[in-house]
Each structure stands twice: as structure tokens, then as C-alpha cells.
Design a protein around this motif. Structure first.
Motif, PDB file in Angstrom:
ATOM      1  N   MET A 100     -11.603   8.926  -4.662  1.00  0.00           N
ATOM      2  CA  MET A 100     -11.437   7.621  -4.354  1.00  0.00           C
ATOM      3  C   MET A 100     -12.982   8.587  -2.701  1.00  0.00           C
ATOM      4  O   MET A 100     -13.447   7.303  -1.817  1.00  0.00           O
ATOM      5  N   ASN A 105     -11.026   2.833  -5.350  1.00  0.00           N
ATOM      6  CA  ASN A 105      -9.456   2.175  -4.950  1.00  0.00           C
ATOM      7  C   ASN A 105      -8.407   2.508  -5.333  1.00  0.00           C
ATOM      8  O   ASN A 105      -8.036   2.556  -6.567  1.00  0.00           O
ATOM      9  N   ALA A 106      -6.843   2.477  -5.010  1.00  0.00           N
ATOM     10  CA  ALA A 106      -5.523   3.116  -5.002  1.00  0.00           C
ATOM     11  C   ALA A 106      -4.407   1.905  -4.566  1.00  0.00           C
ATOM     12  O   ALA A 106      -3.856   1.205  -3.611  1.00  0.00           O
ATOM     13  N   VAL A 108      -0.243   2.963  -5.036  1.00  0.00           N
ATOM     14  CA  VAL A 108       0.463   3.950  -4.925  1.00  0.00           C
ATOM     15  C   VAL A 108       1.833   2.928  -5.045  1.00  0.00           C
ATOM     16  O   VAL A 108       2.393   2.164  -4.351  1.00  0.00           O
ATOM     17  N   TYR A 124      -2.925  14.129   0.442  1.00  0.00           N
ATOM     18  CA  TYR A 124      -2.147  12.934  -0.008  1.00  0.00           C
ATOM     19  C   TYR A 124      -1.022  12.200   0.353  1.00  0.00           C
ATOM     20  O   TYR A 124      -1.173  11.155   0.681  1.00  0.00           O
ATOM     21  N   PHE A 127      -3.121   9.505   2.350  1.00  0.00           N
ATOM     22  CA  PHE A 127      -3.689   9.533   1.048  1.00  0.00           C
ATOM     23  C   PHE A 127      -2.684   7.987   1.547  1.00  0.00           C
ATOM     24  O   PHE A 127      -3.028   7.223   1.035  1.00  0.00           O
ATOM     25  N   TYR A 211      -1.279  -1.480   4.194  1.00  0.00           N
ATOM     26  CA  TYR A 211      -2.766  -1.503   3.635  1.00  0.00           C
ATOM     27  C   TYR A 211      -3.347  -0.083   4.375  1.00  0.00           C
ATOM     28  O   TYR A 211      -2.648  -0.308   5.429  1.00  0.00           O
ATOM     29  N   ARG A 218      -9.770   1.541  -0.399  1.00  0.00           N
ATOM     30  CA  ARG A 218      -8.692   1.160  -0.245  1.00  0.00           C
ATOM     31  C   ARG A 218      -6.862   1.456  -1.039  1.00  0.00           C
ATOM     32  O   ARG A 218      -7.757   1.295  -2.370  1.00  0.00           O
ATOM     33  N   VAL A 219      -6.225   0.662  -0.043  1.00  0.00           N
ATOM     34  CA  VAL A 219      -5.312   1.752  -0.967  1.00  0.00           C
ATOM     35  C   VAL A 219      -4.302   1.102  -0.530  1.00  0.00           C
ATOM     36  O   VAL A 219      -3.950   1.069   1.224  1.00  0.00           O
ATOM     37  N   VAL A 221       0.273   0.438  -0.533  1.00  0.00           N
ATOM     38  CA  VAL A 221       1.755   0.966  -0.830  1.00  0.00           C
ATOM     39  C   VAL A 221       2.434   0.240  -0.652  1.00  0.00           C
ATOM     40  O   VAL A 221       2.914  -0.307   0.050  1.00  0.00           O
ATOM     41  N   ALA A 247      -6.099  -4.510  -3.590  1.00  0.00           N
ATOM     42  CA  ALA A 247      -7.115  -3.335  -4.143  1.00  0.00           C
ATOM     43  C   ALA A 247      -8.475  -3.145  -4.502  1.00  0.00           C
ATOM     44  O   ALA A 247      -9.284  -2.662  -4.421  1.00  0.00           O
TER      45      ALA A 247
END
Length: 255
Positions: A100, A105-106, A108, A124, A127, A211, A218-219, A221, A247
Motif C-alpha cells: 500500500m 490498492n485494495a 476489503v 490495518y 487502512f 471507499y 485506493r481502498v 470496503v 480500486a
């Protein structure tokens, strides 16, 4: 004639390989089974294979955390799919953090939003953007789209009847997020949780998907996605694909 036939066969092989390799980006999906989340693993893989063919991306589907040890730079995004993050060792956590911090990018999904025990991995929780509190029972409720401009909402009705574990959330690190979906707490009982826990609900502002920017990436969720059947649901798959698309590419937000 034999030479011509052989030449045509070679050309067709090269063309087919070229088309097979014509993908837009690559994703690592970490779908580790846990005590309460394991039946989803083969179902989600099958659906992601279909999504990857439809939307022309590659993915690596891993069910063990050592996938984080094998070099993450080729991936446009990492999807943490119900990943029990407390099972990641120090090196695996460091690799995710480094990814990251290097512009990764992620995405979740559901169980992966938890950092257990609370406060054990502050990075985390920042995050993710929120901290998960008590563990509610699965109930049917009304999920409302609150950001029509974001790709993870495009395939959804404005008001969506959905059954899930609607996690209560907190924001101990004051992280700014943009909610995409909220759940209406009047449509279910937020106090219905597993024995030995207490909660009072969150009121009107109870995000289920959001987000934000974090580190250099970028994350996205989504707290939705508890049961295996959900990974066959067209609305849910549209929701997941929209978040992954954003993402991995940073594109799709309608301004």
C-alpha cells in the motif's frame, strides 16, 4: 499444402495466445477460510472466474497467507476476501503495508474488515477506515444507496433488501471515508447479537460499503458478504465488481 496448413496452425495458435493474454490488470484474491467463513471459498472462486472472463482481468486465487510473501508489485489490487487478518504473521503484515505504501490498492470484503483483537494492528484499522465492534447475527434489512456516483452502486436498486451480518462500526482513528451504502437500522434489530456482547446500534449513519484513499493507494470496503450464496447473487457481484474496478483502475466515478 502441408506447409500452408502448418503456417495457418502456427498463426492461429499465436493469435489465440495473444487474445488470451489481452487482459487489463491483475488481482490477487486472498480467500482464507476460517471457522465461520469457509463455504464461500469455491463459490467465490467460480464467480470471480466468470467476472474475470467477462471483464478481461487476470487474478490469482489464494487460500493461504503466504501469497503475500510472493511479490505483490504485479497486482493492480489485492482483494482480502473474508480474510481472517489475525492469522497473518508479522512478515505478511509488513508486505501488505509495503504494498500500500508503494501505491497498491485494495478491496476489503466482510470478515476481512475485522482486525482482532481490536487495537492489535492500528495500521490495518486505519487502512479499513473503520473498526468492527460486536459480531451481530444474520438478519434481513434494507440497504440504501447513498452514493449513486460510485461504481459499486451502479448495479443496485436504490433500496435493497439484503440479509447479512450488519457489523456495528467505530472510528477511533478519525479516518475520513465516503459511504456508498448505508443500512437502515429501523429495518432490523441492531441489538440482536451473539451472547456475551452488547451494542446499541449506530443510528442513521451506519455504512455498509465505503471507499477512501490510504497511504498512496485506493481502498474499497464492503462489509457485506457473509454466506456462500451471496457470491452467486447478481446484485452482489455487480457491487463487488464495481468496487474492484475502481480500486484497480481509479476509474468509473461519475462526477
Amino acid at each position: 499444402m502441408r506447409r500452408i496448413a502448418l503456417l495457418l496452425a502456427v498463426v492461429m495458435t499465436l493469435v489465440s495466445h495473444a487474445f488470451a493474454a489481452d487482459t487489463q490488470y491483475k488481482v490477487l484474491v486472498l480467500a482464507m477460510p476460517s471457522k465461520y467463513h469457509y463455504e464461500f471459498v469455491p463459490v467465490a472462486r467460480e464467480s470471480l472466474e466468470w467476472m474475470a472472463k467477462l471483464h478481461a482481468f487476470d487474478f490469482t486465487y489464494a487460500t493461504t497467507a503466504d501469497a503475500l510473501d510472493k511479490g505483490l508489485s504485479p497486482y493492480a489490487a489485492i482483494m482480502l476476501l473474508n480474510t481472517p487478518t489475525e492469522e497473518l504473521n508479522a512478515a505478511e503484515r509488513a508486505h501488505l503495508e509495503s504494498y500500500m505504501q508503494s501505491g497498491g490498492n485494495a478491496v476489503v470484503v466482510h470478515r476481512a474488515a475485522m482486525a482482532l483483537p481490536a487495537g492489535s494492528w492500528p495500521w490495518y484499522e486505519k487502512f479499513v477506515g473503520r473498526s468492527v465492534g460486536t459480531h451481530p447475527m444474520l438478519q434481513t434489512g434494507v440497504v440504501n444507496v447513498v452514493d449513486k456516483s460510485f461504481p459499486a452502486s451502479f448495479g443496485l436498486p436504490a433500496h435493497w433488501i439484503w440479509s447479512d451480518e450488519f457489523y456495528p462500526l467505530s472510528n477511533p482513528y478519525n479516518i475520513a471515508i465516503t459511504p456508498v451504502l448505508n443500512v437502515d437500522e429501523t429495518s432490523y434489530d441492531p441489538a440482536k447479537i451473539w451472547p456475551g456482547q452488547k451494542t446499541q446500534g449506530m443510528g442513521k449513519d451506519h455504512p455498509e460499503a465505503w471507499y477512501h484513499s490510504f497511504e498512496k493507494g485506493r481502498v474499497f470496503v464492503t462489509a457485506l458478504g457473509h454466506t456462500a450464496e451471496m457470491y452467486r447473487d447478481p446484485h452482489y457481484l455487480d457491487h463487488l465488481m464495481g468496487g474492484l474496478y475502481w480500486a484497480a483502475t481509479g476509474k468509473g466515478v461519475q462526477k
